[in-house]
Every structure is written in C-alpha cells, then in structure tokens.
Design an enzyme around this catalytic site. Structure first.
Site, PDB file in Angstrom:
ATOM      1  N   CYS A 181     -18.695  71.634   6.140  1.00 48.16           N
ATOM      2  CA  CYS A 181     -19.166  71.710   4.759  1.00 48.16           C
ATOM      3  C   CYS A 181     -20.178  70.618   4.435  1.00 48.16           C
ATOM      4  CB  CYS A 181     -17.970  71.602   3.805  1.00 48.16           C
ATOM      5  SG  CYS A 181     -16.996  70.094   4.041  1.00 48.16           S
ATOM      6  N   HIS A 225     -14.381  66.882   1.929  1.00 46.01           N
ATOM      7  CA  HIS A 225     -15.038  68.184   1.782  1.00 46.01           C
ATOM      8  C   HIS A 225     -15.990  68.048   0.600  1.00 46.01           C
ATOM      9  CE1 HIS A 225     -15.670  72.494   1.054  1.00 46.01           C
ATOM     10  NE2 HIS A 225     -15.471  72.195  -0.225  1.00 46.01           N
TER      11      HIS A 225
END
Length: 647
Positions: free
Chosen positions: A101, A33
């Site tokens: 993301c 992420h």
C-alpha cells in the site's frame, strides 16, 4: 487547488509498539498502512485498488492524518490516472514488504503533489529486516506471497524460523497483519487481477513509477537508480528480460541482503498513457530501454535485452555509487586469519560446591518479609531445578562424548531462574551473588537460555550487570565478565547486549576492567572486549563479502571511539601478560578494519594516541615481559595492525 492527505493506520493494532523492542531490539511504533485522501475519497491498495469515503475503510479510524500539500490536477484526470494504475496494482502483485500500500501511496503522492510519503513509513521494511527477528521471518513472508508455478502444487507456508523469538507469537502477528493488509472492500471496488508472466513469482523489490513526479522523486532520494522502460504485454524482448530484471532487483537492490548498498530499481510500463508520456520525456524510442542514474544524473543508457551487458552496467553503477572501503585493498593475512567466534569460558566447577556456597549465602541474608518467595522456596528452586539442569547438561556423558543431544532448559525453568535472580539481586550483596552469575555463565552456553534472555524483558544480564561497579569484589567482577563473554555465543542476545542501556552498562563496566590490577580479570576483560568487537566486525565483513559497504548510519561512532581509546590505553599499560596483548590487539583490529568511521574519526584519533608506537613497543624488550611478545603469530598480528591499520 485541492488538499491531499495521507491517512496512516497501524496494521498490528498496537502490537508493534508493545512488542517490537522485545522481539527485534528496535522500537517500531506500527506496521503502517497508508491511503491517499483527495476529492473527498480515500484510495488505497490491497486487494487491488480500492476507494471508499474517508475513514470508512475496514481499517477503521486513521492513527495519523498527514498533510501532503495541494494538487492542481482535476478530479477527472486523477480518476483516469487511477484507472491506468489498476492493471499495475493488482492483487496478485501485492507483497507485504516489497510492493504494498505504501508503494501505491508514494506513487500517487508523486503524481498529485510531486512529493513523497514520509521516510519513516517508506523505510519501515528495511528497518524491520535489519533485525535478526525480521531476517528470520523473511522466508515466511515471502512464502505467503509466492505464486505457484503452473502445473505444480503450492508449497505450504513455512512457520516462522525457530531462530525467531516466540514463533507462535510471530505467526499470530504475521497472520493478523496480512489479513488487515489485503482484506477486500467488496467486489465493486477492485478489478479482478490480471497476472503477467513476470509477476507469476514473488514480486521483486521494484519501485513503481507511473508519472514524472514520482520518477524524479526516486532520482532525488537514491544514489543509484536503474530504470526499465518496457511493455511486457506487446514486446517479446521486454517479456524475456522482465524476470531477469526482477531477479537483479532482488539481488542488487537496496535490501538487507545487500546491507543497504545497491541500486533502486524501477520499471515504467509504456502500455499506460502516463508511462508512455514519461518514456517520451526521456526520449525512449526502443523497448526495452534501461537507464542508469548516479546522484540524479543519467550516466548510461542501454537499448535491448542483453542480459550480460545489463548485469555489467548494474555492477558498475553500484561500484561507482558505493566504492569499497580502502582497507579492502590491504593485505592483512594475520587480521583475516582471526576467528571471529566468541571466546567462551566453558570450565565446569563442582556444581554441588557452588550450590552449597550459594545456599549458605542465602541462609545468612536477612530475608524481607514482603518477598514473594521464602528462603526455603528459593533454595529448593536452586537445588531442585537449576542445579540438576546444569548437571544434566554440563556433567553428563553427552557433554564429553558429543554423541547425544544436550538437554536444554525449558522456558518455565528459565523464567523461574530469572525471577529468582531479580529477587536475590535486591537482597544479597555482590560478593554473595557471584555463584549465581557463574550458574548463568554456564547457562548461556545453552542456546535456549540465550534466546529466551534475548526476547524477554526479565533480563538476568541487566540485573547482574547493574550490580557491578568499579569497586565490586574481584570474584564478582571476574564471574560477570565471563558470564557476559558467554552470552555472545547467542547472536540474538549479543545484539541485545550491544544496544541502548545495556551497551552503556557493558562499556562502563568493561573499560575499567581492562585496567584492573588483577591479571586474570584483565585477561577475561580483554576476551569480552574481543567478543564485542568481533561481533561488530562480523557484521561488517558479511556486508563487504556480499558486495556492500559499511554504513555510518547503522553504527555507533561514540562507542567505537571510546572503545578504541580504552583498548590503546590498556595496551600501553599491559607489561606482563601476552594473552592480554593478543586479545586487545585483535579487538583493535576488529574495530578498525572496514570501520565506517576510520577516515572521519579513528585515523586522527590513532595518531593522537600514538597507537602505532604503543603497539610496536609491545615487541621490544620490557614491552611485554622481559623480551617483549614472544609468540610468532602474536608478533605478526601486532606488527600488521601497527603498520597497516594505524597511521
């Protein structure tokens, strides 16, 4: 100038690093992420676009902090840009693999610095999906993010496929990663999602570009790019073609389903100021407008929502970017007729005889005092559990009639069997271990055994293969070869055998076996060579059939050169056994046909080794038996490989 940082987190909390090689055959160090840190704020995408103080998000402390450079853009302009993105990066569009993301940070990095985030982060979904484990979990991941059609009841999220190793563990990892990825920072930091018609189903693998820098970066990093300039909010043709474009992105994009061959698809939303500015840069006057780029240069432009022309132009672009392998135009009926199913050794010996012989070897062995199990316990496990299982599966009426389901080994039994194998391999010499290898030979015909061994570190193949050398007794060499051949009946285990240290051990053991003085050993070794070659070829054929091409980046050039050289040498020496010639020629055909190394390495190697002459000699008197190869189908295969695949 203001510094721009990339914060990198591991959504798996270390589980990927610990379990990835066991589950996928690849080392994956994290499920990444990322967020952008600029102007003393951390910005990321999950449940919409979120902002927080650096390092204060629910992800905790970053695992890595990467320097992306500096930006000359002021904070107010950046905030306006983020506000424009909020209607694009909504919670309902989030997808763990296709729109996540990292899609967001790559886009923002392009806006701020003109650069992209590192490839090892961007390429993670492709790396994961290139494994059987990833492919088995793809339907589950897709279902997690599929939006229900209005008026219907949402289908339950399916459990990970039974083909995936340890489905319960897979489900646990998936749920943990998904929860981490989209956990909300709170109502004040993310705008409520507004769904568009084109995104009411599973988000397509599109590369969002909201600024000139990210668009030019996309052109630099992909051979083929399709760009859709549109505004689905106000343009009816744009709205009509949007779901078709998304479907084309799924089927023609650079995905595992297309084996890495395809176009990068992007859409530029002209309803946003930055998207409208990008459209003006490229002279867009009509919506929708589709542009097609090859190696960064625009080669065609299409105005309007013509589905038939859009499909034709995408196919043409991909063909130009990835021309098919030259072998795809050859007529190879004998090669194409080859079954790529593995050659298996299914002979069932007298299991009582095998058991008695093996326990006599155990009785005769000096037993170490520090062994975790006594001789009696080991023998009881063999005679009381392993042999009864083998009898129930291979000596029952179900085996011969095929009317009843065959009993499968339980994980408890396989684990015990593997533990015993590890212990006995340190106590018994190879000449006493061949009955144990023969039991595993039968066991690998049970998919449950193959799958367990493919996904657990206690690997009997590694254990028994490490005991095999050039000087191993004939019985042990022959039995291990046949055991390895049967292991190819489970694709997941075949993949594990053909990576890393296992592949090196297999090759070092196989090549001398192809030249063994015993004809039965040579025949079995040729079968194992075929199984390995056919497994590689099957993957390549699947790529070509799906409209893709083979890629040198995904394969092992050194191994292929070594195998081709060994097979040609073995063919040259084989003067007696037609079955060996047949299997070696079939192996060679599998390695050469649509090989990504054919033009760069193998063609010249074949010339140096005089492969064509070696093959043709098998058809002549004394080339293989007194009159050469006799079987018509074998003669046709040898001629075809010699004349069409060997320069």
């Amino acid at each position: 100038m203001h510094p721009v940082k990339l914060y990198v987190y591991d959504l798996s909390n270390g589980m990927a690093r610990q379990l990835s090689r066991q589950l996928t055959g690849k080392q994956i160090d994290g499920i990444w992420h990322t967020s952008i840190v600029v102007f003393e704020r951390e910005v990321f995408y999950g449940q919409g676009i979120n902002t927080t103080a650096p390092g204060r998000s629910h992800h905790g402390s970053p695992l890595h902090i990467l320097d992306l450079g500096e930006t000359a853009i002021d904070e107010d302009t950046f905030q306006e840009y983020i506000e424009d993105l909020r209607d694009h990066y909504t919670a309902d569009k989030y997808h763990l693999l296709d729109f996540n993301c990292n899609s967001f940070t790559n886009d923002v990095a392009g806006f701020l610095t003109g650069n992209s985030i590192p490839d090892w982060i961007k390429d993670l979904p492709t790396d994961f999906l290139s494994t059987p484990f990833g492919q088995a979990l793809r339907p589950t991941i897709d279902s997690m993010y599929r939006r229900p059609t209005p008026g219907t009841t949402p289908a339950p999220t399916p459990l990970p496929s039974a083909q995936a190793p340890d489905p319960a563990l897979a489900a646990s990892i998936l749920q943990s990663v998904a929860d981490q990825a989209q956990r909300s920072m709170g109502p004040s930091t993310a705008r409520a999602p507004t769904s568009l018609p084109a995104t009411e189903s599973l988000a397509a693998p599109l590369h969002p570009c909201t600024n000139s820098a990210s668009f030019h970066n996309l052109l630099r990093t992909h051979r083929a790019v399709v760009a859709n300039f549109s505004n689905v909010a106000t343009c009816m043709p744009c709205r009509m073609i949007a779901p078709i474009y998304e479907d084309l992105a799924r089927t023609k994009g650079i995905t595992v389903g297309n084996n890495g061959v395809g176009a990068a698809f992007t859409k530029i939303d002209m309803s946003t100021p930055m998207g409208n500015q990008l459209a003006s840069e490229w002279g867009v006057r009509v919506m929708p407008t589709f542009m097609f780029f090859l190696d960064g240069k625009k080669i065609h432009e299409m105005k309007g929502a013509d589905e038939k022309e859009l499909r034709a132009q995408i196919d043409l672009l991909i063909f130009q970017a990835y021309p098919p392998h030259p072998h795809t135009s050859l007529s190879l009926p004998s090669v194409q007729a080859l079954s790529l199913n593995p050659i298996l050794f299914k002979q069932i010996p007298s299991l009582d005889t095998v058991s008695n012989k093996f326990t006599s070897y155990i009785d005769a062995a000096p037993w170490p005092s520090d062994s975790p199990q006594s001789q009696v316990q080991v023998k009881d496990s063999i005679t009381g559990s392993i042999v009864p299982y083998l009898k129930s599966r291979f000596a029952s009426k179900a085996t011969t009639t095929g009317k009843s389901p065959l009993p499968s080994a339980t994980p408890v039994l396989i684990n015990m069997w593997a533990s015993i194998t590890a212990a006995l391999a340190t106590i018994l010499p190879p000449e006493s271990l061949f009955p144990l290898a023969d039991m595993w030979r039968l066991g690998f015909l049970d998919p449950a055994v193959g799958t367990w061994c493919a996904t657990n570190p206690l690997d009997p193949i590694t254990i028994l293969l490490s005991k095999a050398t050039n000087s191993s007794p004939r019985n042990y060499t022959l039995t291990v070869i046949r055991m390895l051949s049967n292991a190819f009946s489970t694709p997941l285990l075949a993949q594990r055998i053909l990576i890393g240290a296992n592949k090196a051990r297999l090759t070092a053991f196989l090549i001398p076996s192809l030249l063994h003085e015993d004809a039965t050993v040579r025949t079995s070794a040729a079968s194992l060579a075929f199984n390995a070659s056919a497994f590689v070829q099957k993957g390549r054929v699947d790529k070509v059939r799906s409209g893709g091409r083979t890629s040198a980046e995904d394969e092992d050039e050194d191994w292929e050169v070594e195998m081709v050289s060994a097979i040609i040498e073995a063919l040259g020496r084989e003067k007696e056994n037609e079955d060996v010639v047949h299997r070696l020629t079939a192996s060679l055909a599998c390695l050469l046909r649509v090989s990504p190394f054919y033009e760069t390495q193998l063609a010249s190697l074949l010339e140096v080794l005089q492969a064509r002459d070696v093959l043709k000699s098998k058809l002549e008197k004394a080339g293989c038996g007194p009159d050469g190869v006799k079987k018509i189908e074998v003669r046709k295969l040898v001629e075809e490989v010699a004349l069409k695949l060997c320069p």
